[in-house]
Design a protein around this motif. Structure first.
Motif, PDB file in Angstrom:
ATOM      1  N   GLN A   1       1.025  -1.259  -0.150  1.00 53.28           N
ATOM      2  CA  GLN A   1      -0.027  -0.098   0.163  1.00 53.28           C
ATOM      3  C   GLN A   1       1.407   1.188   0.507  1.00 53.28           C
ATOM      4  O   GLN A   1       2.240   1.729   0.873  1.00 53.28           O
ATOM      5  CB  GLN A   1      -0.988  -0.189   1.345  1.00 53.28           C
ATOM      6  CG  GLN A   1      -2.001  -1.114   1.252  1.00 53.28           C
ATOM      7  CD  GLN A   1      -2.693  -0.645   2.193  1.00 53.28           C
ATOM      8  OE1 GLN A   1      -3.626  -1.598   2.452  1.00 53.28           O
ATOM      9  NE2 GLN A   1      -2.716   0.080   3.504  1.00 53.28           N
ATOM     10  N   HIS A   2       0.664   2.197  -0.935  1.00 49.80           N
ATOM     11  CA  HIS A   2       1.552   3.196  -1.138  1.00 49.80           C
ATOM     12  C   HIS A   2       0.640   4.300  -0.466  1.00 49.80           C
ATOM     13  O   HIS A   2      -0.232   4.673  -1.237  1.00 49.80           O
ATOM     14  CB  HIS A   2       1.833   2.958  -2.657  1.00 49.80           C
ATOM     15  CG  HIS A   2       3.023   4.119  -3.053  1.00 49.80           C
ATOM     16  ND1 HIS A   2       1.938   5.454  -3.504  1.00 49.80           N
ATOM     17  CD2 HIS A   2       4.039   4.736  -2.191  1.00 49.80           C
ATOM     18  CE1 HIS A   2       3.716   5.962  -3.414  1.00 49.80           C
ATOM     19  NE2 HIS A   2       4.576   6.342  -2.395  1.00 49.80           N
ATOM     20  N   TYR A   3       1.357   5.855   0.156  1.00 47.30           N
ATOM     21  CA  TYR A   3       0.540   6.138   0.157  1.00 47.30           C
ATOM     22  C   TYR A   3       1.574   7.811  -0.241  1.00 47.30           C
ATOM     23  O   TYR A   3       2.901   7.833   0.366  1.00 47.30           O
ATOM     24  CB  TYR A   3      -0.001   6.241   1.550  1.00 47.30           C
ATOM     25  CG  TYR A   3      -0.691   5.603   2.181  1.00 47.30           C
ATOM     26  CD1 TYR A   3      -2.290   5.433   2.384  1.00 47.30           C
ATOM     27  CD2 TYR A   3      -0.154   4.263   2.493  1.00 47.30           C
ATOM     28  CE1 TYR A   3      -3.470   4.745   2.428  1.00 47.30           C
ATOM     29  CE2 TYR A   3      -0.980   3.221   2.999  1.00 47.30           C
ATOM     30  CZ  TYR A   3      -2.446   3.563   2.943  1.00 47.30           C
ATOM     31  OH  TYR A   3      -3.183   2.453   3.087  1.00 47.30           O
ATOM     32  N   LEU A   4       0.634   9.313  -0.013  1.00 50.04           N
ATOM     33  CA  LEU A   4       1.480  10.158  -0.975  1.00 50.04           C
ATOM     34  C   LEU A   4       0.799  11.606  -0.054  1.00 50.04           C
ATOM     35  O   LEU A   4      -0.636  11.946  -0.708  1.00 50.04           O
ATOM     36  CB  LEU A   4       1.684  10.599  -2.385  1.00 50.04           C
ATOM     37  CG  LEU A   4       2.980  11.602  -2.446  1.00 50.04           C
ATOM     38  CD1 LEU A   4       4.278  11.238  -1.680  1.00 50.04           C
ATOM     39  CD2 LEU A   4       2.897  11.295  -3.601  1.00 50.04           C
ATOM     40  N   LEU A   5       0.843  11.820   1.064  1.00 56.99           N
ATOM     41  CA  LEU A   5       0.360  12.617   2.234  1.00 56.99           C
ATOM     42  C   LEU A   5       1.204  13.698   2.928  1.00 56.99           C
ATOM     43  O   LEU A   5       2.401  13.534   2.011  1.00 56.99           O
ATOM     44  CB  LEU A   5       0.427  11.739   3.078  1.00 56.99           C
ATOM     45  CG  LEU A   5      -1.243  10.546   2.924  1.00 56.99           C
ATOM     46  CD1 LEU A   5      -0.922   9.190   4.238  1.00 56.99           C
ATOM     47  CD2 LEU A   5      -1.574  10.291   2.261  1.00 56.99           C
ATOM     48  N   HIS A   6       0.446  14.540   3.392  1.00 53.89           N
ATOM     49  CA  HIS A   6       0.817  15.924   3.300  1.00 53.89           C
ATOM     50  C   HIS A   6       1.777  16.023   5.099  1.00 53.89           C
ATOM     51  O   HIS A   6       1.206  15.006   5.765  1.00 53.89           O
ATOM     52  CB  HIS A   6       0.125  17.010   3.405  1.00 53.89           C
ATOM     53  CG  HIS A   6      -0.339  17.251   2.285  1.00 53.89           C
ATOM     54  ND1 HIS A   6      -1.724  16.217   2.050  1.00 53.89           N
ATOM     55  CD2 HIS A   6      -0.546  17.727   0.959  1.00 53.89           C
ATOM     56  CE1 HIS A   6      -2.174  16.393   0.651  1.00 53.89           C
ATOM     57  NE2 HIS A   6      -1.514  17.230   0.035  1.00 53.89           N
ATOM     58  N   LYS A   7       3.105  16.235   5.192  1.00 52.75           N
ATOM     59  CA  LYS A   7       3.339  16.639   6.213  1.00 52.75           C
ATOM     60  C   LYS A   7       2.363  17.468   7.147  1.00 52.75           C
ATOM     61  O   LYS A   7       2.724  17.079   8.670  1.00 52.75           O
ATOM     62  CB  LYS A   7       5.002  17.260   6.206  1.00 52.75           C
ATOM     63  CG  LYS A   7       5.843  17.939   7.225  1.00 52.75           C
ATOM     64  CD  LYS A   7       6.722  18.732   7.292  1.00 52.75           C
ATOM     65  CE  LYS A   7       7.885  18.985   8.403  1.00 52.75           C
ATOM     66  NZ  LYS A   7       8.657  20.792   8.180  1.00 52.75           N
TER      67      LYS A   7
END
Length: 488
Positions: free
Chosen positions: A73-79
């Motif tokens: 599972q891949h996530y590209l989220l916000h700091k």
């Protein structure tokens, strides 16, 4: 524009002019299109970069990968969002933490700067996390990779194209394999393989979904499954210091079960006390606390060493408060008496029969509110089936709640007709039909007085509907707003 040659050999232009409104609209449209983001057109690729949960291609700056070698599972989220929801991410994504890995990436960044044309350099920092599964006894944990983003012409992360090293786990065995081999005729039935790490994937997905204000994927039908999933989610939220964010979601989900929830709490109060504490749920915590205190010390082994000390202290304080109240009630019960027709207190000298009624009540009360005496032998033992001498199991915890419940019920719940008759027959000279009726009337008078005395212990602070069946312990424990241990 159409051109024709003129008489001098030069070209003469014939301009085909559009109406002013069309021309101005076309000009504005072309200006707007220059400022719009890229869109797919007919004949071009239909792929559009995703910019929503779980992958924010344009704005995400924290790359999270959860993989076990069989799936990922891949996530590209916000700091910003992760740091606001989790103390773990707040620390790991802080500037102080970033300084630790700054020097290791400085040389690579300088080289990239030299290769790019001047004036077009855009640098985007992308934080990378991977799930470290650890050993068999370890809990999986996200680990930050010390990798600084590489600058590119378009502000992307050149390093993100390099797949991170995975520490793969061995492939999971297919579910039902041995069972199918035992029954060869069932091999034609397809079986769906299950991954032993599915729960971990689910928990991390739920954790991050809640961070982005999406509802977690929890069982909405089976409350037993929902409890297991909620407990697992809370445990992982505790690891990442995110209980303040996850707790309300779990509380909201479980409270939707309403009556079924209260019944489950009555079955497993210590378990739900721990869950209510982690979820910061006042309703679940209070409900479970009433049961735990009423049954005490029955749940002590499930709580000691497994809950915060503040929770255990609250339980013990509430148990002490109940014991004090019961002691006051017992004193009043033993002082109950009857009076004669002239208003005098009944004594053996002025009314032997009625004094015997008082004596029977006090004897019943003493026997049922006093723990049984210890066995005479130093160590009580029993013979097992094979003839060996084995110690007796410890007696069940002594709880007087059932007795006070009987006193609060009154009527024929205790000291009924048969008991009164047997007692009166012990004195044959006093036993006859009239005396028995008179004796029972006086016992009933004492029961009415006793019922009034125990009213403080009969209060019920449970949400559980007790009309379907009473409980054998007291439920008069009140949890006030200042009692909740997470508000300290």
């Amino acid at each position: 524009m159409v051109s024709y040659p003129d008489s001098q050999g030069a070209e003469r232009s014939l301009a085909i002019r559009r109406p002013p409104s069309v021309a101005s609209h076309s000009s504005r449209a072309s200006t707007v299109r220059r400022h719009r983001p890229h869109r797919s057109h007919l004949g071009a690729s239909s792929y559009q970069p995703q910019n929503e949960f779980p992958v924010f291609t344009h704005t995400g700056d924290v790359d999270i990968l959860i993989s076990n070698g069989r799936k990922e599972q891949h996530y590209l989220l916000h700091k910003l969002i992760l740091a606001q929801c989790s103390g773990f991410f707040e620390a790991g994504l802080s500037d102080e933490w970033a300084m630790a890995g700054e020097d290791s990436a400085q040389n690579a960044t300088s080289a990239a700067h030299a290769r790019l044309p001047q004036g077009v350099l855009q640098e985007k920092k992308v934080w990378k996390y991977e799930l470290d599964w650890g050993r068999d006894d370890d809990l999986p944990m996200l680990v930050q990779k010390n990798q600084k983003a590489q600058p590119t012409l378009f502000g992307g992360d050149g390093a993100s194209s390099q797949p991170p090293a995975l520490r793969n786990k061995p492939p999971a065995p297919q579910a039902g394999f041995f069972r199918s081999m035992a029954n060869f005729s069932s091999l034609h039935v397809p079986t769906t393989p299950t991954d032993p790490d599915d729960d971990t994937f689910r928990d991390y997905d739920n954790l991050l979904r809640v961070f982005y204000n999406y509802p977690p994927a929890l069982d909405p039908v089976n409350i037993a499954n929902a409890y297991v999933e909620c407990k697992s989610l809370l445990q992982i939220a505790d690891m990442y210091d995110a209980l303040d964010v996850i707790g309300p979601r779990v509380d909201h989900h479980l409270l939707r079960f309403q009556g079924r929830l209260w019944k489950q709490i009555a079955k497993y109060p210590p378990s739900y006390l721990k869950l209510g504490y982690m979820a910061r749920s006042q309703a679940i915590f209070s409900e479970a606390m009433v049961h735990v205190v009423g049954q005490w010390p029955q749940g002590i082994t499930q709580l000691r060493g497994q809950v915060a000390e503040s929770v255990l202290e609250l339980v013990e304080d509430k148990v002490d408060e109940m014991d004090e109240l019961k002691a006051k009630v017992e004193v009043k019960l033993f002082r109950l008496t009857l009076t004669t027709s002239r208003g005098e207190r009944v004594t053996p000298s002025n009314n032997w029969l009625e004094w015997m009624a008082i004596s029977l009540f006090r004897q019943w009360l003493a026997e049922n509110t006093t723990p049984p005496p210890a066995p005479i032998l130093k160590s009580a033992r029993q013979l097992s089936r094979n003839g060996h001498d084995t110690p007796l199991p410890p007696p069940p915890p002594f709880n007087t709640g059932r007795i006070f419940k009987l006193l609060g019920t009154g009527g024929a719940s205790y000291l009924g007709h048969d008991e009164c008759k047997r007692f009166l027959k012990l004195s044959p000279e006093h036993y006859n039909r009239d005396n028995l009726k008179r004796f029972e009337r006086r016992i009933e008078e004492i029961k009415i007085k006793a019922k009034d005395v125990v009213k403080p212990l009969m209060r019920n602070f449970l949400e559980l509907d007790l009309r379907e069946g009473g409980l054998p312990y007291l439920t008069c424990t009140r949890i006030d707003p200042q009692d909740f241990p997470w508000d300290e």
